[in-house]
Design a protein around this motif. Sequence first.
Motif, PDB file in Angstrom:
ATOM      1  N   ALA A 186      17.396  38.751  33.889  1.00 27.16           N
ATOM      2  CA  ALA A 186      17.445  39.826  34.888  1.00 27.16           C
ATOM      3  C   ALA A 186      18.181  39.373  36.149  1.00 27.16           C
ATOM      4  O   ALA A 186      18.952  40.136  36.741  1.00 27.16           O
ATOM      5  N   VAL A 189      21.813  39.460  35.368  1.00 30.15           N
ATOM      6  CA  VAL A 189      22.289  40.849  35.324  1.00 30.15           C
ATOM      7  C   VAL A 189      22.481  41.395  36.736  1.00 30.15           C
ATOM      8  O   VAL A 189      23.504  42.036  37.044  1.00 30.15           O
ATOM      9  N   GLY A 193      25.928  42.582  38.219  1.00 29.84           N
ATOM     10  CA  GLY A 193      26.090  44.011  38.465  1.00 29.84           C
ATOM     11  C   GLY A 193      25.989  44.425  39.904  1.00 29.84           C
ATOM     12  O   GLY A 193      26.655  45.382  40.338  1.00 29.84           O
ATOM     13  N   THR A 217      22.608  48.662  35.384  1.00 31.84           N
ATOM     14  CA  THR A 217      22.164  47.360  35.896  1.00 31.84           C
ATOM     15  C   THR A 217      20.704  47.423  36.313  1.00 31.84           C
ATOM     16  O   THR A 217      19.910  46.521  35.995  1.00 31.84           O
ATOM     17  N   ALA A 220      18.412  47.775  33.075  1.00 28.54           N
ATOM     18  CA  ALA A 220      18.352  46.530  32.308  1.00 28.54           C
ATOM     19  C   ALA A 220      17.546  45.470  33.052  1.00 28.54           C
ATOM     20  O   ALA A 220      16.698  44.783  32.465  1.00 28.54           O
ATOM     21  N   ALA A 221      17.790  45.333  34.352  1.00 26.25           N
ATOM     22  CA  ALA A 221      17.072  44.319  35.132  1.00 26.25           C
ATOM     23  C   ALA A 221      15.583  44.628  35.196  1.00 26.25           C
ATOM     24  O   ALA A 221      14.742  43.723  35.070  1.00 26.25           O
TER      25      ALA A 221
END
Length: 653
Positions: A186, A189, A193, A217, A220-221
Amino acid sequence: MIAIAAIWTVFLPAVFAAIGIVLSGRSSAWAAGWAQLGALAALAAAVIELSLVLTRGPVHGLAFLGHADLGSTTISLSLRADALSAMVAVAVGLVATCVQFYSTAYLEPEQPDRYPAYAAAVSLFTAAMMLVIHADDLLLLLVGWEVMGICSYLLVGHHSERPSARAAAVKAFLVTRVGDLGVLVAIVVLLAGAGTTSITQLTERAAGQGPPIPGATLTAAAVLLLAGVAGKSAQFPLHTWLPDAMEGPTPVSALIHAATMVAAGVFLVARLLPLFLAAHGALTVAAVIASITMIGAALAAFAQDDLKRLLAWSTISQVAYMLGGVAVARSVNGAGPGVFHLLSHAAFKALLFLVAGCVSHVIGSTRLLDMGGLRRTHRGLMALFALGLAALAGIPPLGGFWSKEAVLSAAESAAREGAGWPAWLVLGSGLLTTLVTGVYAARAYALVALAPVPGPPKPGVFDVAVGAPHLPPVTAPAALAVRAEPADEPVHDPWLPFAMVWPLWVLAVPTVLLGLVLLRPPAALAGVHVDPLTGFTGTILSLAGVGWALSAPRLGARDIADVLPVGLRAFLREGYRLDAVQQALVVTPYRALARWVGVGDRDVVDAYVRGTSVAARWGGLVLRRAQGGLATGYVAWLVLGVVLVGVAGVVLA
C-alpha cells in the motif's frame, strides 16, 4: 514543548530499555528498574502531550529523523501530536507501566537470568507502538509496525523451553507478516500514485484539500491497508494467531491485547479515515470483516475451557467492535466511537488479564475447571474480576457500557442516515454480540468466583490489602501443584505480592470512570453519543445473557457451556477449525511447493554446478592419459584430428 513531549514518548522507553540491557549484568533488578523508569517517563510525557494538545491544539510535521531522499521524491520522517495520538499514548503508557511493575513479581523471581531481555522487549514494544501512533509518515509508521511484530515474536515465545510457546511465536510472526505485506505494498502504491507517503498530505488530499489522488490508487491502497489491519488486529481471516499467543506470559497478553498491537490496526484506520472514506467500498469491506469477527469470536469465547483463551477470543471480538465503530463513519471526524472503545478496552482488558495472572498465580492453572471459590478466598480479587467482566459485558455505568453503546449508536445513526446495509449489519451483529458477551462474561465469573472451590480454600495477602476477611492458612491439595499450559509459575502460590496488586486498582479507575470523558469530549471523540433506545436495548441484551449464564445451577449444570452439544462445543472451542483449513489450503501446498523448489534447486541448478566440476575432472583425466610421452602417439593423434576435421568439412559442405 508539544514536540518534545511527543518525541519523548517514543525515545524514552527505547533508551531506558538499552540502558537496562547494558546494566543487566549486575542483576535483573537493574534491568527491571530501568524498564519501569522508562515506562513511567513515557506515561508522564504522554500526559504532558495530552494536556498541551487540548490547550494549544494539534501540531504536525514535528522533526524526528530528518528526510529520506528517494530520488523522485523526498520523504519527511516526522511526527505529529493531536488528540488522537495523545489519548492513545496515555493508554499505552498506563498499561505498559502497570505491566512492567506487575512483571517484577510475576516473572522476575522465577527467571532472573532471562528477565532483562524480557523487560527490554516490553520497553521496545512500547516505544514501537508510540512510534506508530505519532508517525506523520507511513514509512515511519511501518518501522514501528514491524518492530512491534518482532517484539511480539520475542515476547510470545518467552518460554522458549516449551515447544508450544515456540510454535505460537512463529505462528504469530508469520500470520501477521501476511497482513504486513499489504501495508508495505500500500505504501508503494501511494508513493507511485500520489507521490507522497505523508499522512497529513494524504488525508488532506483525500478530503479534497489539494490535488486529488486517483480513485484506483485510493481503493487499492485502502484494501491493502485493511489486510494489514486484519493481521495486526487479529480480524477474520487472519485472527488465528491470537488465541495461540496465550502461550506467552500473562503480562505480555495484557500488553498486546489491551493497548498495543491489536489496537494498532484500528488506530491506522482511524488515522487514515479520510482516505478510507474516499476509497470506494473500503469501509464496506471493513464493516463485513468486523461483523463476522465480532459475533464469531464471541461464540468461540463462550466455549473455551481456558481463562486466558476466553479473554483472547474476547479481545478479537472487542477489536471488531472498534473496527465496526470506525467502519460506519460518515465524515472525517467519525472515528470517535471506535477510538473511544479502544481506550475503554485498554483499561478493562488489561485489568482482566492481570487478574487472570493473579488467579493462575494462586491456583497454578489457567483452566476454568481448576478454578472456583474466589469469593471465599480472595474477595478483593473477585471484586476486580467482576468489575472487568461487567465493563466487558457493557453494564452501566462502567466505561465499557458507554464505549460499546457509542459504537452501536453510531451504527444506528449511520443506518438511518442512508449508509445502507453495512451499517445495519454492524448494528445487528453488535447487538447479538452484546448478548453473547454477557453470557461468556458471566460464565467466566461463575466458574472462577461462584463455583465450588476444587479443594480446601487458600488464603491470600490480597484480602488483607482490600480489607476482606483473611482466612486461616491451610494446606493446598497436591492436585493443584500440577500446572496446566500456558501457566507461567512453576508452582502455585496463594500469596499475592503487592507489585501484582496495585496495578489492578490503578486500571480499575479508568474502567469505572472513563465515561466521564464524554462530559467534555476532546476533538478525537467529537460526535460520540449514546442513543437512549440503543443503550437500553444493549443493556437488556447484556443482562439477559448474564442472567442466563448464572442460571446454570438451576439448569443442573456447573458450566452453562455444558448445554451445548459436545460436537458444537468442540467446534467452537477450536475456533471453527480454521487452523485446519489454513493448514490444508495454505500451509500444506506451500510446503509442497517449497519441497519441489528444493528438489529443483538440488537436482537441476546444483546439478549444472556439480556437472561442471565433474566434466572438468574427467576431461583432465582423459587429457592426462593422452600425454604418454611418445612422439609417434602425438603424431597419430594429430593425424586423427586432421582426418576428423576433414570429414566434418566434407559433411557440412
